[in-house]
Design a protein around this motif. Structure first.
Motif, mmCIF file in Angstrom:
data_model
loop_
_atom_site.group_PDB
_atom_site.id
_atom_site.type_symbol
_atom_site.label_atom_id
_atom_site.label_comp_id
_atom_site.label_asym_id
_atom_site.label_seq_id
_atom_site.Cartn_x
_atom_site.Cartn_y
_atom_site.Cartn_z
ATOM 1 N N LEU A 128 28.567 29.698 50.298
ATOM 2 C CA LEU A 128 30.024 29.845 50.215
ATOM 3 C C LEU A 128 30.532 29.828 51.644
ATOM 4 N N LEU B 80 34.902 39.712 49.880
ATOM 5 C CA LEU B 80 35.028 39.008 48.601
ATOM 6 C C LEU B 80 33.878 39.307 47.657
ATOM 7 N N GLU C 36 43.729 34.417 45.381
ATOM 8 C CA GLU C 36 44.794 33.592 45.960
ATOM 9 C C GLU C 36 46.182 34.150 45.598
ATOM 10 N N GLY D 274 37.617 33.821 43.494
ATOM 11 C CA GLY D 274 38.434 33.043 44.420
ATOM 12 C C GLY D 274 39.822 32.782 43.859
ATOM 13 N N ARG D 275 39.889 32.422 42.569
ATOM 14 C CA ARG D 275 41.199 32.172 41.953
ATOM 15 C C ARG D 275 42.025 33.462 41.904
ATOM 16 N N GLU E 146 35.770 23.525 45.869
ATOM 17 C CA GLU E 146 36.687 24.461 46.523
ATOM 18 C C GLU E 146 37.029 25.598 45.564
ATOM 19 N N VAL E 147 36.925 26.838 46.040
ATOM 20 C CA VAL E 147 37.156 27.995 45.170
ATOM 21 C C VAL E 147 38.254 28.926 45.686
ATOM 22 N N LEU E 148 38.707 28.724 46.924
ATOM 23 C CA LEU E 148 39.635 29.706 47.487
ATOM 24 C C LEU E 148 40.364 29.116 48.676
ATOM 25 N N MET F 43 37.856 27.651 51.323
ATOM 26 C CA MET F 43 36.483 28.095 51.098
ATOM 27 C C MET F 43 35.899 27.326 49.912
ATOM 28 N N THR G 96 33.438 36.964 54.326
ATOM 29 C CA THR G 96 33.389 36.776 52.876
ATOM 30 C C THR G 96 32.434 37.760 52.229
ATOM 31 N N ASP H 152 42.251 30.951 51.631
ATOM 32 C CA ASP H 152 42.510 32.265 52.225
ATOM 33 C C ASP H 152 43.426 32.084 53.432
#
Length: 307
Positions: free
Chosen positions: A156, A116, A307, A303-304, A170-172, A278, A112, A174
């Motif tokens: 994270l 990211l 996806e 994160g959004r 929750e943000v992602l 994640m 990450t 993967d």
């Protein structure tokens, strides 16, 4: 070794100091009281309180006016510096209310961190020059322990997280994918099922990694037994070994896609598909200041978008 203690001097309260300064400069208690919006007895009381705290006489009457004593004149020389220091302190504190400033300590996994966070941190630095984000890497257990002990503000990590002391957002999601060498041996199967993947030389994350545990669970659900030939604690190490033709890996898609993707690597989805979740993790009682809010929001938005 003797410890050095620091505390604000209680002998010099600010309101009585201001009253003394105005009386000395205006020459009368009544003029100072008018400037302060107080009664003359109230101003006299403040000056007497200051004199008692310092143990010296600061003002003396000369005719109808008031003038500082030798001790009072000495104190007056320091008032501008005291006022300037107080004003600077209030301005510094005020920036935390009016702009995003301060330090946020963030911990995450190496994958990450590499794939990211860089654009996220770049946007944060551009938008908030006074914000400092200190990033460290570690496995999920290490990151969560730091958040629980408040040596870290935010983590994270790969979910799930089980702790009543922590809040999780929750943000992602993967996707995990199969990665092999283009035109290499062994070749990736057309359908990367658990049995098909398990039949190949598997290059895996260290057994303590949450992502490894998610991959192993996927293999077992498909009736395969996880038997990796090599284990690594770095996604870059696995990619290098896959690129050298030593086997295949189950890696997060974020690590093998985008502008920096290696041309020699072939990527295929798993059947059935597999994702790792994640999430951002904070203590339940953590104050969500402007700096921490900015970091949480930036990571959630990234994160959004991923996806």
């Amino acid at each position: 070794m003797q410890r050095i203690k620091f505390s604000l001097p209680s002998e010099l309260p600010l309101e009585p100091l201001r009253a003394f300064d105005l009386v000395a400069r205006e020459g009368t208690f009544s003029a100072a009281a008018e400037r302060l919006g107080l009664t003359q007895p109230a101003v006299s009381l403040q000056v007497r309180q200051l004199e008692r705290r310092l143990g010296v006489r600061l003002l003396e009457r000369v005719g109808r006016s008031v003038r500082p004593t030798a001790a009072g004149a000495e104190l007056l020389q320091h008032v501008p510096a005291i006022a300037a220091a107080l004003e600077a302190a209030l301005r510094a504190v005020g920036t935390h209310a009016s702009e995003v400033a301060g330090r946020v300590r963030l911990c995450t996994g190496l994958t990450t961190c590499l794939y990211l966070l860089p654009p996220v941190l770049h946007r944060l630095r551009t938008a908030h020059p006074r914000l400092e984000v200190v990033v460290s890497t570690g496995n999920t257990e290490h990151c969560l322990r730091g958040v629980e002990h408040n040596t870290l503000d935010l983590a994270l990590v790969t979910l799930p997280v089980a702790s009543r002391a922590l809040s999780v957002v929750e943000v992602l999601q993967d996707e995990l994918v199969a990665v092999g060498r283009v035109g290499g041996t062994p070749a990736l199967p057309a359908r990367c099922t658990p049995r098909a993947v398990a039949a190949l030389p598997l290059l895996a994350f260290d057994a303590t990694a949450t992502t490894r545990q998610i991959a192993d669970a996927w293999l077992r659900r498909g009736g395969a037994v996880p038997r990796p030939q090599m284990e690594f604690d770095s996604v870059e190490a696995i990619k290098a070994m896959v690129g050298a033709g030593l086997g295949v890996g189950l890696l997060p898609r974020m690590a093998v896609s985008g502008p920096g993707a290696a041309a020699e690597l072939e990527v295929r989805p798993l059947t059935p598909r597999l994702h790792r979740r994640m999430g951002l993790v904070l203590r339940n009682d953590k104050p969500l200041g402007r700096a921490l809010q900015a970091v949480v929001q930036a990571i959630a938005e990234a994160g959004r978008a991923a996806e």
